[in-house]
Design an enzyme around this catalytic site. Structure first.
Site, PDB file in Angstrom:
ATOM      1  N   THR A 167      -7.740  -4.491  -0.516  1.00 38.58           N
ATOM      2  CA  THR A 167      -7.375  -3.200  -1.086  1.00 38.58           C
ATOM      3  C   THR A 167      -6.451  -3.499  -2.257  1.00 38.58           C
ATOM      4  O   THR A 167      -5.979  -4.627  -2.411  1.00 38.58           O
ATOM      5  CB  THR A 167      -6.577  -2.346  -0.077  1.00 38.58           C
ATOM      6  OG1 THR A 167      -5.401  -3.076   0.287  1.00 38.58           O
ATOM      7  CG2 THR A 167      -7.384  -2.050   1.183  1.00 38.58           C
TER       8      THR A 167
ATOM      9  N   TYR B 274     -20.635   7.936 -16.005  1.00 36.54           N
ATOM     10  CA  TYR B 274     -21.469   7.200 -15.058  1.00 36.54           C
ATOM     11  C   TYR B 274     -21.728   5.798 -15.596  1.00 36.54           C
ATOM     12  O   TYR B 274     -22.105   5.645 -16.756  1.00 36.54           O
ATOM     13  CB  TYR B 274     -22.816   7.913 -14.835  1.00 36.54           C
ATOM     14  CG  TYR B 274     -22.915   8.409 -13.420  1.00 36.54           C
ATOM     15  CD1 TYR B 274     -22.952   7.502 -12.355  1.00 36.54           C
ATOM     16  CD2 TYR B 274     -22.926   9.768 -13.136  1.00 36.54           C
ATOM     17  CE1 TYR B 274     -22.995   7.954 -11.048  1.00 36.54           C
ATOM     18  CE2 TYR B 274     -22.972  10.221 -11.825  1.00 36.54           C
ATOM     19  CZ  TYR B 274     -23.005   9.304 -10.786  1.00 36.54           C
ATOM     20  OH  TYR B 274     -23.035   9.739  -9.493  1.00 36.54           O
TER      21      TYR B 274
ATOM     22  N   LYS C 272      -1.888  -1.570  -1.064  1.00 37.24           N
ATOM     23  CA  LYS C 272      -0.911  -1.905  -0.023  1.00 37.24           C
ATOM     24  C   LYS C 272       0.202  -2.728  -0.684  1.00 37.24           C
ATOM     25  O   LYS C 272       0.846  -2.218  -1.588  1.00 37.24           O
ATOM     26  CB  LYS C 272      -1.617  -2.583   1.144  1.00 37.24           C
ATOM     27  CG  LYS C 272      -2.642  -1.629   1.785  1.00 37.24           C
ATOM     28  CD  LYS C 272      -3.383  -2.193   2.971  1.00 37.24           C
ATOM     29  CE  LYS C 272      -4.411  -1.180   3.468  1.00 37.24           C
ATOM     30  NZ  LYS C 272      -5.242  -1.717   4.553  1.00 37.24           N
TER      31      LYS C 272
ATOM     32  N   ASP D 118     -10.370 -11.175   4.333  1.00 32.74           N
ATOM     33  CA  ASP D 118      -9.942  -9.823   3.975  1.00 32.74           C
ATOM     34  C   ASP D 118      -8.419  -9.850   3.880  1.00 32.74           C
ATOM     35  O   ASP D 118      -7.720  -9.839   4.888  1.00 32.74           O
ATOM     36  CB  ASP D 118     -10.426  -8.860   5.063  1.00 32.74           C
ATOM     37  CG  ASP D 118      -9.974  -7.428   4.815  1.00 32.74           C
ATOM     38  OD1 ASP D 118      -9.172  -7.202   3.884  1.00 32.74           O
ATOM     39  OD2 ASP D 118     -10.415  -6.536   5.573  1.00 32.74           O
TER      40      ASP D 118
HETATM   41  C1  LIG Z   1      -6.405  -1.313   5.096  1.00 32.98           C
HETATM   42  C2  LIG Z   1      -7.418  -2.323   5.435  1.00 32.98           C
HETATM   43  C3  LIG Z   1      -8.765  -2.152   5.082  1.00 32.98           C
HETATM   44  C4  LIG Z   1      -9.327  -0.846   4.598  1.00 32.98           C
HETATM   45  O1  LIG Z   1      -8.899  -0.360   3.430  1.00 32.98           O
HETATM   46  P1  LIG Z   1      -9.242   1.134   2.984  1.00 32.98           P
HETATM   47  O2  LIG Z   1      -8.889   1.113   1.533  1.00 32.98           O
HETATM   48  O3  LIG Z   1      -8.440   2.027   3.829  1.00 32.98           O
HETATM   49  O4  LIG Z   1     -10.706   1.331   3.173  1.00 32.98           O
HETATM   50  C5  LIG Z   1      -9.634  -3.196   5.297  1.00 32.98           C
HETATM   51  N1  LIG Z   1      -9.221  -4.339   5.869  1.00 32.98           N
HETATM   52  C6  LIG Z   1      -7.944  -4.526   6.255  1.00 32.98           C
HETATM   53  C7  LIG Z   1      -7.554  -5.815   6.887  1.00 32.98           C
HETATM   54  C8  LIG Z   1      -7.012  -3.512   6.065  1.00 32.98           C
HETATM   55  O5  LIG Z   1      -5.761  -3.678   6.497  1.00 32.98           O
END
Ligand SMILES: *Cc1c(COP(=O)(O)O)cnc(C)c1O
Length: 427
Positions: free
Chosen positions: A236, A64, A239, A210
């Protein structure tokens, strides 16, 4: 089981489940087989290196460590602090940012933390419409971001499918949002973050970028970075970045540090997953390698080759091409819905996902488009010439959509093709 040296050196992380729980072992094996057999064209997916997968199984999982390095709510965190500092340093270096928080559990969690930090309940946020390529966490009514904030949306130009920055600026002036979100899940063109910066400054809004989908391209320098322009960048790590399933937050302005860190903890998360931070730090290191830059270049070259071949075959490609790792097929002129195309392709061992297109007349569960990405097949070693073959497979599957026997034969052909590009040969 043979226990020769080779097997031992390359043990799968779930190998010990073989004795401990044969049901779980069997499921892990089935999933490995599934991933090896088919063609993975879901744009948000990738195959993390076996080193990254193996790195997830470590003893930091037991610890933790709420708080930040040297400011924890638990004892025994000295080694954890060293680990988290190393991960933060690597993230900052990779993306050329002044600050980083490596604790978000996922992309959605990183967005929750950033919005928690920059906006108050009922504030206005302005983001790309989900139907135009946005994400649920950018203000959708079914997500916390649409429940807690007043969400407004901008879109792409209906005819070109491309972001219209003049219209976004006009929309921002009218809405006067607290936060503008740039970034997408299904947009195949470069995003001009500098323009978003100017639009945000003009209306006094924070700019949240994002970059979940394009983080690997940004890390490799093959897509412009949002870091010079955004107040905060979320992403993330699983990806195009090809790391463990997780999230990350980056920024440059010291004045925002306290708010942003508090947005993660205690704002929206509890204890960080330090074992995942090990794998994240490894992925950041791998992404600094020249071979990673080469991989991202090939990912884009493959997407361009795929788009060109679809157009040659007469299938409509949204925006007429791509600048990144994905291609959006517009099926509205065909007899297929996105949902039907997805199902037909799945029966031929080709994974894609249905996707809304701008001005879509069908519902989000049906759609008139398909999203196709090259990160995973590029990781398997495929290049432009294989993209031509894949486009042909897709064309043949759609042309014979109602011929189940044909699709079975095609599935075997697709699997034989995929087998030429071994996945996890070390396992
Ligand atoms: C995939 C994605 C997310 C979310 O990611 P997770 O790890 O699945 O929560 C957020 N924003 C965008 C633009 C994404 O393509």
């Amino acid at each position: 089981m043979t226990t020769d040296l080779k097997t031992e050196n390359t043990a799968k992380p779930w190998q010990r489940l073989h004795e401990a729980d044969h049901e779980l072992y069997a499921l892990c094996e089935q999933e490995l087989t599934r991933q090896r057999q088919g063609l993975e064209l879901i744009a948000s997916e990738n195959f993390a290196p076996s080193t990254v997968i193996t790195a997830l199984a470590n003893v930091f999982m037991n610890k933790y460590a709420e708080g930040l390095p040297a400011k924890r709510y638990y004892g025994g965190c000295s080694v954890t602090d060293d680990l988290e500092c190393l991960a933060i340093e690597r993230a900052k270096k990779l993306f050329n940012s002044s600050y980083a928080n490596v604790q978000p559990h996922s992309g959605a969690q990183a967005n929750a933390a950033a919005l928690m930090a920059l906006a108050s309940p009922n504030d206005k946020i302005l983001a790309l419409d989900l139907a135009h390529g946005g994400h649920l966490t950018h203000g959708s009514a079914v997500n916390f971001s649409g429940r807690f904030y007043q969400s407004h949306f901008y879109g792409v130009c209906d005819r070109s499918g491309i972001l219209d920055y003049e219209r976004i600026a006009a929309c921002a002036k009218e809405v006067q949002p607290q936060v503008i979100i740039a970034g997408a899940s299904a947009y195949s063109r470069c995003i001009d973050f500098q323009k978003f910066h100017h639009i945000s400054k003009e209306v006094g809004a924070y700019l949240l970028v994002d970059m979940a989908h394009i983080a690997g391209l940004v890390a490799a320098g093959v897509h412009p970075s949002p870091l010079p322009w955004a107040d905060v960048v979320t992403t993330t790590t699983h990806k195009t970045l090809r790391g463990p399933r997780s999230g990350l937050m980056l920024w440059n302005n010291a004045d925002l540090s306290t708010k942003l860190n508090k947005g993660v903890f205690p704002g929206t998360q509890g204890g960080p997953m330090q074992h995942v931070i090990v794998a994240k730090a490894l992925c950041f290191k791998e992404a600094m390698h020249s071979s990673f830059v080469e991989y991202q270049r090939q990912t884009i070259a493959n997407a361009k080759a795929l788009a060109a071949e679809f157009e040659r075959q007469g299938l409509a490609v949204l925006t007429g091409g791509t600048d990144n790792h994905l291609v959006l097929l517009d099926l509205s002129a065909t007899k297929f819905s996105g949902k039907f195309a997805e199902q037909v392709l799945e029966s031929a061992a080709i994974s894609v996902n249905k996707n809304m297109i701008p001005g879509d007349k069908r519902s989000p569960m049906i759609t008139s488009g398909v999203r196709i990405g090259t990160p995973a097949v590029t990781t398997r070693g495929m290049r432009e010439q294989e993209m031509v073959t894949i486009a042909t497979f897709i064309q043949r599957a759609l042309e014979n959509a109602n011929n189940a026997d044909y699709l079975v034969v095609l599935k075997h052909e697709v699997e034989a093709f995929a087998a030429n590009f071994p996945l996890y040969p070390e396992w």
